[in-house]
Design a protein around this motif. Structure first.
Motif, PDB file in Angstrom:
ATOM      1  N   ALA A 160       4.259   5.608  -5.527  1.00 63.69           N
ATOM      2  CA  ALA A 160       4.422   5.398  -6.934  1.00 63.69           C
ATOM      3  C   ALA A 160       3.442   6.439  -7.388  1.00 63.69           C
ATOM      4  O   ALA A 160       3.705   7.143  -8.486  1.00 63.69           O
ATOM      5  CB  ALA A 160       4.047   4.055  -7.440  1.00 63.69           C
ATOM      6  N   THR A 161       2.113   6.578  -6.907  1.00 62.47           N
ATOM      7  CA  THR A 161       0.971   7.556  -7.397  1.00 62.47           C
ATOM      8  C   THR A 161       1.648   8.942  -7.162  1.00 62.47           C
ATOM      9  O   THR A 161       1.432   9.796  -8.055  1.00 62.47           O
ATOM     10  CB  THR A 161      -0.078   7.202  -6.557  1.00 62.47           C
ATOM     11  OG1 THR A 161      -0.347   5.843  -6.869  1.00 62.47           O
ATOM     12  CG2 THR A 161      -1.169   8.088  -7.253  1.00 62.47           C
ATOM     13  N   ARG A 162       2.191   9.142  -5.965  1.00 61.24           N
ATOM     14  CA  ARG A 162       2.760  10.505  -6.018  1.00 61.24           C
ATOM     15  C   ARG A 162       3.775  10.893  -6.885  1.00 61.24           C
ATOM     16  O   ARG A 162       3.700  11.910  -7.206  1.00 61.24           O
ATOM     17  CB  ARG A 162       3.260  10.685  -4.431  1.00 61.24           C
ATOM     18  CG  ARG A 162       3.946  12.035  -3.899  1.00 61.24           C
ATOM     19  CD  ARG A 162       4.250  11.815  -2.631  1.00 61.24           C
ATOM     20  NE  ARG A 162       5.078  12.956  -2.287  1.00 61.24           N
ATOM     21  CZ  ARG A 162       4.609  14.260  -1.916  1.00 61.24           C
ATOM     22  NH1 ARG A 162       3.401  14.465  -1.960  1.00 61.24           N
ATOM     23  NH2 ARG A 162       5.542  15.262  -1.783  1.00 61.24           N
ATOM     24  N   GLN A 163       4.836  10.087  -7.091  1.00 63.16           N
ATOM     25  CA  GLN A 163       5.873  10.320  -7.958  1.00 63.16           C
ATOM     26  C   GLN A 163       5.180  10.490  -9.299  1.00 63.16           C
ATOM     27  O   GLN A 163       5.718  11.133 -10.005  1.00 63.16           O
ATOM     28  CB  GLN A 163       6.781   9.073  -7.834  1.00 63.16           C
ATOM     29  CG  GLN A 163       8.224   9.345  -8.777  1.00 63.16           C
ATOM     30  CD  GLN A 163       8.799  10.676  -7.977  1.00 63.16           C
ATOM     31  OE1 GLN A 163       9.022  10.663  -6.887  1.00 63.16           O
ATOM     32  NE2 GLN A 163       9.128  11.607  -8.870  1.00 63.16           N
ATOM     33  N   ILE A 196       2.203  11.754 -10.186  1.00 62.38           N
ATOM     34  CA  ILE A 196       1.717  12.950 -10.357  1.00 62.38           C
ATOM     35  C   ILE A 196       2.838  13.980 -10.487  1.00 62.38           C
ATOM     36  O   ILE A 196       2.766  15.003 -11.182  1.00 62.38           O
ATOM     37  CB  ILE A 196       0.842  13.193  -8.889  1.00 62.38           C
ATOM     38  CG1 ILE A 196      -0.416  12.143  -9.183  1.00 62.38           C
ATOM     39  CG2 ILE A 196       0.494  14.637  -9.004  1.00 62.38           C
ATOM     40  CD1 ILE A 196      -1.131  12.148  -7.514  1.00 62.38           C
ATOM     41  N   ALA A 197       4.096  13.939  -9.730  1.00 62.61           N
ATOM     42  CA  ALA A 197       4.789  14.928  -9.405  1.00 62.61           C
ATOM     43  C   ALA A 197       5.533  15.054 -10.906  1.00 62.61           C
ATOM     44  O   ALA A 197       5.880  16.102 -11.401  1.00 62.61           O
ATOM     45  CB  ALA A 197       5.971  14.696  -8.569  1.00 62.61           C
ATOM     46  N   ASP A 198       5.834  13.748 -11.548  1.00 57.04           N
ATOM     47  CA  ASP A 198       6.392  13.766 -12.768  1.00 57.04           C
ATOM     48  C   ASP A 198       5.837  14.312 -13.891  1.00 57.04           C
ATOM     49  O   ASP A 198       6.249  15.026 -14.733  1.00 57.04           O
ATOM     50  CB  ASP A 198       6.883  12.407 -13.099  1.00 57.04           C
ATOM     51  CG  ASP A 198       7.969  11.716 -11.947  1.00 57.04           C
ATOM     52  OD1 ASP A 198       8.704  12.646 -11.690  1.00 57.04           O
ATOM     53  OD2 ASP A 198       8.133  10.524 -12.278  1.00 57.04           O
ATOM     54  N   ALA A 199       4.317  13.918 -13.866  1.00 53.82           N
ATOM     55  CA  ALA A 199       3.528  14.468 -14.696  1.00 53.82           C
ATOM     56  C   ALA A 199       3.461  15.985 -14.779  1.00 53.82           C
ATOM     57  O   ALA A 199       3.441  16.760 -15.815  1.00 53.82           O
ATOM     58  CB  ALA A 199       1.998  13.992 -14.817  1.00 53.82           C
ATOM     59  N   ARG A 246       0.666  -1.254  -0.089  1.00 57.74           N
ATOM     60  CA  ARG A 246       0.125   0.080  -0.111  1.00 57.74           C
ATOM     61  C   ARG A 246       0.904   1.167   0.004  1.00 57.74           C
ATOM     62  O   ARG A 246       0.582   2.209  -0.774  1.00 57.74           O
ATOM     63  CB  ARG A 246      -0.825   0.098   1.332  1.00 57.74           C
ATOM     64  CG  ARG A 246      -1.988   1.120   1.079  1.00 57.74           C
ATOM     65  CD  ARG A 246      -2.664   1.024   2.522  1.00 57.74           C
ATOM     66  NE  ARG A 246      -3.733   2.169   2.521  1.00 57.74           N
ATOM     67  CZ  ARG A 246      -4.956   1.950   2.565  1.00 57.74           C
ATOM     68  NH1 ARG A 246      -5.436   0.683   2.721  1.00 57.74           N
ATOM     69  NH2 ARG A 246      -5.697   2.876   2.464  1.00 57.74           N
ATOM     70  N   GLU A 247       1.790   1.334   0.743  1.00 53.34           N
ATOM     71  CA  GLU A 247       2.880   2.374   1.119  1.00 53.34           C
ATOM     72  C   GLU A 247       3.736   2.594  -0.225  1.00 53.34           C
ATOM     73  O   GLU A 247       3.669   3.750  -0.989  1.00 53.34           O
ATOM     74  CB  GLU A 247       3.653   2.318   2.113  1.00 53.34           C
ATOM     75  CG  GLU A 247       3.220   2.595   3.396  1.00 53.34           C
ATOM     76  CD  GLU A 247       2.355   1.349   3.946  1.00 53.34           C
ATOM     77  OE1 GLU A 247       2.614   0.155   3.423  1.00 53.34           O
ATOM     78  OE2 GLU A 247       1.369   1.532   4.816  1.00 53.34           O
ATOM     79  N   LYS A 252      -4.930  14.825  -2.618  1.00 56.06           N
ATOM     80  CA  LYS A 252      -4.494  13.716  -1.480  1.00 56.06           C
ATOM     81  C   LYS A 252      -3.054  13.790  -1.035  1.00 56.06           C
ATOM     82  O   LYS A 252      -2.534  13.352  -0.113  1.00 56.06           O
ATOM     83  CB  LYS A 252      -4.907  12.400  -1.639  1.00 56.06           C
ATOM     84  CG  LYS A 252      -6.442  12.100  -1.386  1.00 56.06           C
ATOM     85  CD  LYS A 252      -6.853  10.629  -1.429  1.00 56.06           C
ATOM     86  CE  LYS A 252      -8.367  10.579  -1.396  1.00 56.06           C
ATOM     87  NZ  LYS A 252      -8.872   9.162  -1.680  1.00 56.06           N
ATOM     88  N   HIS A 253      -2.291  14.086  -2.299  1.00 57.18           N
ATOM     89  CA  HIS A 253      -0.813  13.708  -2.228  1.00 57.18           C
ATOM     90  C   HIS A 253      -0.089  15.200  -2.028  1.00 57.18           C
ATOM     91  O   HIS A 253       1.175  15.461  -1.574  1.00 57.18           O
ATOM     92  CB  HIS A 253      -0.330  13.119  -3.422  1.00 57.18           C
ATOM     93  CG  HIS A 253      -0.812  11.621  -3.521  1.00 57.18           C
ATOM     94  ND1 HIS A 253       0.131  10.794  -2.677  1.00 57.18           N
ATOM     95  CD2 HIS A 253      -1.681  11.114  -3.972  1.00 57.18           C
ATOM     96  CE1 HIS A 253      -0.500   9.560  -2.721  1.00 57.18           C
ATOM     97  NE2 HIS A 253      -1.560   9.553  -3.524  1.00 57.18           N
ATOM     98  N   PHE A 254      -0.581  16.263  -2.630  1.00 54.12           N
ATOM     99  CA  PHE A 254       0.123  17.593  -2.682  1.00 54.12           C
ATOM    100  C   PHE A 254      -1.058  18.893  -1.942  1.00 54.12           C
ATOM    101  O   PHE A 254      -2.251  18.756  -2.406  1.00 54.12           O
ATOM    102  CB  PHE A 254       0.334  17.881  -4.119  1.00 54.12           C
ATOM    103  CG  PHE A 254       1.371  16.841  -4.483  1.00 54.12           C
ATOM    104  CD1 PHE A 254       2.614  17.223  -4.447  1.00 54.12           C
ATOM    105  CD2 PHE A 254       0.796  15.984  -5.182  1.00 54.12           C
ATOM    106  CE1 PHE A 254       3.669  16.434  -4.932  1.00 54.12           C
ATOM    107  CE2 PHE A 254       1.773  15.023  -5.846  1.00 54.12           C
ATOM    108  CZ  PHE A 254       3.306  15.127  -5.659  1.00 54.12           C
TER     109      PHE A 254
END
Length: 191
Positions: free
Chosen positions: A15-18, A20-23, A9-10, A54-56
């Motif tokens: 991976a989702t956070r990364q 989003i940041a990369d995009a 889960r972590e 949720k991430h930023f």
């Protein structure tokens, strides 16, 4: 003591956070910060806008996605220094080992141009560093046995945090970093 393994889960959240940041960075560099919205970032990362938030905390945070890691590394440089190493020497080593490679990355100029292209990003970057002043000053104060609001500890933290800005456009960044830390170590002497 070994660290607990990171669960699926972590890993998925990271991976989702990364992603989003990369995009976001790709879009900002291609189209300009002010021309890209949160919806555009969410679509490029194949997530909902709710997931982005949720991430930023906001659009500016997408650009500075490693903010928490950098703050933790600064504090660790002070708290985890080797026996006999002074606080100032530990901070000098941290700036030389961490900032200089980042500043030397070929993409650093493009990133700086992005930040400088937007008043919102410039202001966010300044606030971000100001937030680090408090945690770094407290770590310094703890290590030297001073009060957590000691002005000398706050000043040292702030000076160290200003080093990247002060040396960003210098041809020889290492020499400039060393000169600043020499000044902090020995004080000002009339030339």
């Amino acid at each position: 003591m070994s660290e607990a393994p990171v669960g699926r889960r972590e890993r998925k959240k990271a991976a989702t956070r990364q992603a989003i940041a990369d995009a976001a960075l790709r879009l900002f560099l291609r189209h300009g910060y002010d021309r890209v919205g949160i919806r555009d970032v969410a679509e490029a990362a194949d997530v909902s806008t709710t997931t982005v938030f949720k991430h930023f905390s906001g659009k500016e945070a997408l650009v500075f996605d490693e903010d928490r890691d950098r703050e933790a590394a600064l504090v660790a440089a002070v708290r985890d220094r080797t026996d006999g190493q002074g606080v100032l020497d530990a901070l000098r080593r941290h700036v030389l080992d961490v900032f200089l490679p980042v500043a030397s990355d070929p993409r650093a100029g493009e990133f700086s141009d992005l930040v400088n292209s937007s008043p919102d990003l410039r202001a966010y970057a300044e606030r971000m560093w100001t937030r680090h002043t408090d945690s770094l000053a407290e770590a310094i104060a703890d290590e030297v046995g001073a009060d957590r609001d000691d002005p000398a500890c706050r000043a040292l933290a702030r000076f160290v945090l200003d080093v990247p800005t002060l040396v960003r456009d210098r041809r020889d960044r290492r020499e400039a970093v060393e000169a600043i830390f020499d000044l902090l170590d020995r004080g000002w002497a009339e030339r």
